[in-house]
Design an enzyme around this catalytic site. Structure first.
Site, PDB file in Angstrom:
ATOM      1  N   GLY A  11       0.898  -1.177   0.040  1.00  0.00           N
ATOM      2  CA  GLY A  11      -0.003   0.107  -0.024  1.00  0.00           C
ATOM      3  C   GLY A  11       0.769   1.227   0.017  1.00  0.00           C
ATOM      4  N   HIS A 108       1.909   1.175 -13.007  1.00  0.00           N
ATOM      5  CA  HIS A 108       2.524   0.085 -13.426  1.00  0.00           C
ATOM      6  C   HIS A 108       4.140   0.462 -13.390  1.00  0.00           C
ATOM      7  CE1 HIS A 108       3.413  -3.586 -15.528  1.00  0.00           C
ATOM      8  NE2 HIS A 108       4.310  -3.138 -16.427  1.00  0.00           N
ATOM      9  N   ASP A 149      -2.780  -3.874 -18.509  1.00  0.00           N
ATOM     10  CA  ASP A 149      -1.585  -3.037 -19.043  1.00  0.00           C
ATOM     11  C   ASP A 149      -1.946  -2.358 -20.227  1.00  0.00           C
ATOM     12  OD1 ASP A 149      -0.821  -3.412 -16.412  1.00  0.00           O
ATOM     13  OD2 ASP A 149       0.752  -4.921 -17.135  1.00  0.00           O
TER      14      ASP A 149
END
Ligand code: GRF
Length: 207
Positions: A11, A108, A149
């Site tokens: 996180g 990403h 993605d």
């Protein structure tokens, strides 16, 4: 802007988003954290900040549709306008992707469209980048569509790869950049400075 953060892990991007909100940089609220794992570090962060955290996993549902319905109900109850995936390792059901079209983003840890797709997460990404001999890597914020993605790219920032780079050192460098660009991209969404036409995304500058 009301954000739902979806996370499966430690996180740190979730924390970076909360920091940006607390510092007055990001005009938004995280109204709910959704996680698929009981022990996700992200749940601890939510608890500490009094943010509702919901653990929900598709395995508990009889069908993807039932899971999607539960997610959509949760999102509606928390008045969610934008979903930010932050280390969420599960696929978001198609119905949710359709309903939140252009309103789901992901971060990403590489420069897409290279080094993405199914199985490309965590250390594997940085190992693949180093094996390729690339001289730069970086972080990408993109819109989530139905393919892993592959959605339109919103924002990217590169980092240089040094001669003695290791997957660990590269991961740390890229993570620093992730914590910068994710709040910046979300701020642009909150300020309605994101314009999407097909695969092209423009971010206009702050007034
Ligand atoms: C980040 O590297 C992010 O790019 C990827 O998953 C990782 C999550 O890290 N999608 P954290 O849980 O935010 O620390």
């Amino acid at each position: 802007m009301n954000i739902a953060v979806f996370a499966s892990g430690r996180g740190s991007n979730f924390q970076a988003i909360l920091n940006a909100i607390q510092q007055g940089y990001l005009p938004a609220r995280v109204t709910v954290l959704i996680t698929n794992k009981a022990d996700a570090g992200a749940s601890e962060i939510a608890r500490a900040q009094n943010i509702p955290a919901v653990q929900i996993s598709q395995t508990k549902f009889s069908s993807e549709d039932a899971f999607a319905q539960e997610l959509l109900d949760l999102l509606r109850n928390h008045q969610v306008e934008l979903i930010a995936l932050a280390g969420y390792l599960k696929r978001v059901p198609s119905r949710v992707v359709r309903q939140y079209h252009n309103h789901i983003v992901n971060i990403h840890p590489a420069l897409l469209p290279a080094f993405g797709g199914p199985g490309m997460y965590g250390h594997r990404v940085h190992e693949a980048v180093l094996e390729s001999g690339a001289k730069v890597s970086g972080a990408t914020v993109h819109i989530v569509d139905e393919e892993y993605d592959r959605g339109p790219i919103v924002m990217q920032q590169a980092v240089a790869i040094s001669n003695d780079e290791t997957p660990d050192s590269l991961a740390a460098k890229v993570l620093t950049v992730e914590h910068e660009i994710y709040p910046r991209a979300l701020k642009a969404f909150a300020e309605k400075r994101i314009h999407i036409e097909g695969r092209k995304v423009w971010v206009t500058s702050s007034p």
